[in-house]
Design an enzyme around this catalytic site. Structure first.
Site, PDB file in Angstrom:
ATOM      1  N   GLU A  34       1.036  -1.192  -0.019  1.00 59.77           N
ATOM      2  CA  GLU A  34       0.086  -0.045  -0.137  1.00 59.77           C
ATOM      3  C   GLU A  34       0.947   1.067  -0.050  1.00 59.77           C
ATOM      4  OE1 GLU A  34      -2.760   0.373   3.389  1.00 59.77           O
ATOM      5  OE2 GLU A  34      -3.538   2.123   2.799  1.00 59.77           O
ATOM      6  N   ARG A  85       4.468 -12.857   9.852  1.00 59.21           N
ATOM      7  CA  ARG A  85       5.138 -11.252   9.758  1.00 59.21           C
ATOM      8  C   ARG A  85       6.613 -11.563  10.373  1.00 59.21           C
ATOM      9  NH1 ARG A  85       3.372  -6.120   9.236  1.00 59.21           N
ATOM     10  NH2 ARG A  85       1.373  -6.510   8.214  1.00 59.21           N
ATOM     11  N   LYS A  88       4.146   1.066   9.546  1.00 56.29           N
ATOM     12  CA  LYS A  88       4.276   2.227   8.733  1.00 56.29           C
ATOM     13  C   LYS A  88       3.912   3.383   9.504  1.00 56.29           C
ATOM     14  CE  LYS A  88       2.906   0.145   4.941  1.00 56.29           C
ATOM     15  NZ  LYS A  88       2.515   0.037   3.632  1.00 56.29           N
TER      16      LYS A  88
HETATM   17  P1  ATP Z   1       2.761  -2.127   8.094  1.00 53.75           P
HETATM   18  O1  ATP Z   1       1.819  -2.741   9.137  1.00 53.75           O
HETATM   19  O2  ATP Z   1       4.218  -2.204   8.518  1.00 53.75           O
HETATM   20  O3  ATP Z   1       2.323  -0.997   7.783  1.00 53.75           O
HETATM   21  P2  ATP Z   1       1.554  -3.406   5.881  1.00 53.75           P
HETATM   22  O4  ATP Z   1       1.163  -4.793   6.110  1.00 53.75           O
HETATM   23  O5  ATP Z   1       0.312  -2.305   6.029  1.00 53.75           O
HETATM   24  O6  ATP Z   1       2.725  -3.161   7.038  1.00 53.75           O
HETATM   25  P3  ATP Z   1       1.558  -3.380   3.265  1.00 53.75           P
HETATM   26  O7  ATP Z   1       2.154  -2.455   2.273  1.00 53.75           O
HETATM   27  O8  ATP Z   1      -0.051  -3.667   3.124  1.00 53.75           O
HETATM   28  O9  ATP Z   1       2.041  -2.943   4.612  1.00 53.75           O
HETATM   29  O10 ATP Z   1       2.458  -4.485   2.839  1.00 53.75           O
HETATM   30  C1  ATP Z   1       2.785  -5.217   1.567  1.00 53.75           C
HETATM   31  C2  ATP Z   1       3.043  -6.398   1.978  1.00 53.75           C
HETATM   32  O11 ATP Z   1       4.080  -6.750   2.603  1.00 53.75           O
HETATM   33  C3  ATP Z   1       1.869  -7.298   2.390  1.00 53.75           C
HETATM   34  O12 ATP Z   1       1.618  -8.465   1.245  1.00 53.75           O
HETATM   35  C4  ATP Z   1       2.290  -7.816   3.778  1.00 53.75           C
HETATM   36  O13 ATP Z   1       1.715  -8.861   4.167  1.00 53.75           O
HETATM   37  C5  ATP Z   1       3.633  -7.654   3.719  1.00 53.75           C
HETATM   38  N1  ATP Z   1       4.385  -7.345   4.812  1.00 53.75           N
HETATM   39  C6  ATP Z   1       4.384  -6.253   5.648  1.00 53.75           C
HETATM   40  N2  ATP Z   1       4.869  -6.498   6.710  1.00 53.75           N
HETATM   41  C7  ATP Z   1       5.561  -7.551   6.824  1.00 53.75           C
HETATM   42  C8  ATP Z   1       6.426  -8.045   7.412  1.00 53.75           C
HETATM   43  N3  ATP Z   1       6.818  -7.529   9.035  1.00 53.75           N
HETATM   44  N4  ATP Z   1       6.936  -9.264   7.568  1.00 53.75           N
HETATM   45  C9  ATP Z   1       6.514 -10.052   6.258  1.00 53.75           C
HETATM   46  N5  ATP Z   1       5.644  -9.352   5.486  1.00 53.75           N
HETATM   47  C10 ATP Z   1       5.268  -8.087   5.580  1.00 53.75           C
HETATM   48 MG    MG Z   2      -1.429  -2.948   4.838  1.00 50.95          MG
END
Ligand code: ATP
Ligand code: MG
Length: 565
Positions: A41, A266, A276
């Site tokens: 995102e 994760r 983020k």
């Molecule tokens: P955050 O909670 O850190 O803001 P998010 O999951 O909202 O992260 P996205 O931009 O939606 O961020 O993530 C893109 C991809 O990266 C998704 O498929 C998510 O599952 C993966 N991802 C994000 N954080 C992690 C992590 N700590 N470990 C493994 N994969 C991750």
């Molecule tokens: Mg997300």
């Protein structure tokens, strides 16, 4: 697949995701096709957690002869920006992965997703709810008790179609109506209790401009985008496990291509915070120097700190994929980093806290050039010349006037080796009026010259140094962990991550003395400063001939020692 290819696959340790993909290929599911995607995102910069997902999705595609798309999940107009899109692309490329021409945006599918919603309405599987968001929330019930059906749940298909069209046409204000799936208000899975699919947001989107004033919710857009791209294996993190029944329901009711969702844990790392939303607060509140501050766990911050993509990828592969969330020790990441930097960096001499040394028996007007090995781990790295003269600098830490018993570095009357040079002996200590040591008078022994000397004497300690007449002044920034506790994201007793910052996470040393060959170092060039750690040229504050160095990591895990004390 040929036998040879199968053999290569067999050499890789098999985790549950790879096992599932192998099984699908064996069953010729989707004609044996493997197509993954990385779906960020664009509401912030990528962090080390994302690198796990990037590495996994792109590696799976590569290993199984498939493809991996880059898809921006840009369904929320309020938080997304072009800056983030650009940084995400830059970071994935830096990690060494390539999506070829497959750069997609969920917002490109808004027309299709709208049509999917219309299909659901026509089937009686979605309805326009005119309750307020608050009412919708409370009527959902609790996981242990069923929800209450909305008074608008039984609107006719015609009325729903008409209202939804008018929502699209901008006739309503934010929050006046939403579109909800009609599933089951008593489902034990809260996600199945008539989830909201569309909401009104009279806002411009960074790509679609003012075309839309209704936007699909993540749950409505994500699986459908996967389906449109014919993603075979939709890999995501565990928090989406109980969204899967909803995704499957939507795909089945809309009757479109069904991707297989597989969840994994994760990546969480000790002393590191990855949300983020919280990282944005660090930036907005000026706690750090932007998203690329070298203390940030963002890929751009880590790049600026001196991390290499190889180190990050080898770490991401090393931690494997798990089904349960756990905290990985940050020392593991630093181990991968040291391992790689040890192989690739040239060694250099840098004196961070200079103390003047005068060699009283070395001719005052003489300079000689001594040979130094660039990288003992890499023969091809060759040698360089180090200027040596009667005036030197050593690090203050390497001298003690009243040393404890096991201190073998320089002290009055004691002898040490200057790396790649001679043995020197401290003969006299000069102090200023306030008693601070300002200079050492030493003698050197010409018979102890590194490489060619005839002396067989031994000393217990070797220290680094630079020639005072040839070294240049530079700023060196000693970065350390941003947080002082293992799990900064889950603090207790009303504290939050701002209360557990490491007060010593940045120390700026502005009068360091560096060996001359470092002066022309370019942005992001990396070195091992002998005995001190790995350093790299800062890409933000350096200029031609005036490099600023960031400490990437110390030579050893100094935190492990502190924790044992
Ligand atoms: P955050 O909670 O850190 O803001 P998010 O999951 O909202 O992260 P996205 O931009 O939606 O961020 O993530 C893109 C991809 O990266 C998704 O498929 C998510 O599952 C993966 N991802 C994000 N954080 C992690 C992590 N700590 N470990 C493994 N994969 C991750
Ligand atoms: Mg997300």
């Amino acid at each position: 697949m040929s036998n040879k290819e199968t053999e290569i696959l067999d050499e890789k340790p098999i985790d549950f995701i790879r096992a599932k993909i192998k099984e699908d290929i064996a069953n010729n599911k989707n004609e044996g096709r493997v197509h993954t995607r990385f779906p960020p995102e664009p509401n912030g910069y990528l962090h080390i957690g994302h690198s796990k997902s990037i590495n996994l999705n792109f590696s799976l595609a590569k290993e199984f002869g498939g493809k991996c798309n880059l898809r921006f999940d840009d369904t929320n107009p309020s938080k997304e920006e072009v800056e983030y899109v650009d940084s995400i692309k830059r970071d994935i490329k830096w990690l060494g992965f390539d999506w070829a021409d497959r750069e997609y945006y969920a917002s490109d599918y808004f027309d299709e997703i709208f049509e999917y919603a219309v299909i659901l309405i026509k089937k009686g599987k979605a309805y326009v709810d005119s309750s307020s968001m608050e009412e919708i929330k409370t009527s959902r019930g609790m996981p242990t008790s069923p929800g209450v059906e909305s008074p608008f749940r039984n609107r006719s298909v015609q009325e729903n179609l008409d209202l939804f069209e008018r929502m699209k046409n901008g006739e309503f204000k934010d929050g006046e109506h939403v579109l909800r799936a009609k599933i089951d208000m008593s489902s034990p899975n809260m996600n199945m209790r008539d989830p909201v699919l569309y909401r009104i947001k009279n806002e411009s989107h960074h790509r679609t401009g003012d075309k839309w004033c209704i936007y699909p919710m993540y749950d409505m857009a994500h699986g459908q985008s996967d389906s449109i791209e014919r993603i075979t294996h939709s890999i995501c993190t565990l928090e989406f496990e109980n969204h899967r029944p909803l995704y499957d329901w939507l795909i089945k009711e809309i009757e479109i291509f069904p991707p297989q969702q597989i969840e994994f844990a994760r990546l969480n790392i000790s002393y590191t915070m990855m949300s983020k939303r919280k990282l944005l607060l660090l930036v907005q509140e000026g706690i750090v120097d932007g998203w690329d501050d070298p203390r940030m766990p963002t890929l751009s911050g880590m790049r600026r700190a001196g991390y290499t993509p190889e180190a990050i990828n080898s770490f991401a592969e090393g931690v494997g994929v798990a089904k349960r969330n756990a905290l990985v020790d940050v020392a593991k990441l630093e181990h991968s980093l040291r391992d790689h930097l040890n192989k690739i960096t040239d060694r250099r001499m840098a004196v961070l806290n200079p103390l003047k040394v005068t060699i009283t028996n070395y001719p005052g007007d003489q300079t000689e050039e001594l040979e130094a090995i660039n990288n003992p781990e890499d023969e091809t790295a060759g040698i360089r010349k180090l200027p040596f003269c009667s005036e030197l600098f050593i690090d203050r830490d390497d001298f003690m006037e009243d040393p404890p018993k096991k201190y073998f570095r320089l002290s009055p009357g004691n002898e040490v080796r200057l790396k790649y040079a001679y043995f020197i002996k401290c003969e006299e200590v000069l102090k200023n009026d306030s008693g601070e040591v300002i200079e050492l008078k030493c003698t050197y022994d010409p018979e102890t010259k590194s490489g060619t000397g005839t002396s067989t004497r031994k000393v217990k300690s070797t220290i680094h140094w630079v020639s005072a007449r040839h070294a240049f002044d530079a700023e060196v920034r000693l970065y350390d962990r941003l947080f002082s506790v293992e799990d900064p994201a889950s603090t207790k007793d009303g504290k939050d991550f701002r209360d557990v910052l490491n007060p010593n996470s940045l120390e700026i040393l502005s009068a360091c003395k560096l060996e001359p060959s470092l002066q022309e170092a370019k942005s992001e060039d990396k070195f091992q400063f002998e005995r001190l750690g790995y350093f790299c040229v800062d890409s933000k504050y350096s200029s031609q001939g005036k490099p600023v160095f960031n400490r990437t990591v110390t030579l050893r895990d100094t935190w492990a020692r502190i924790n044992k004390k």
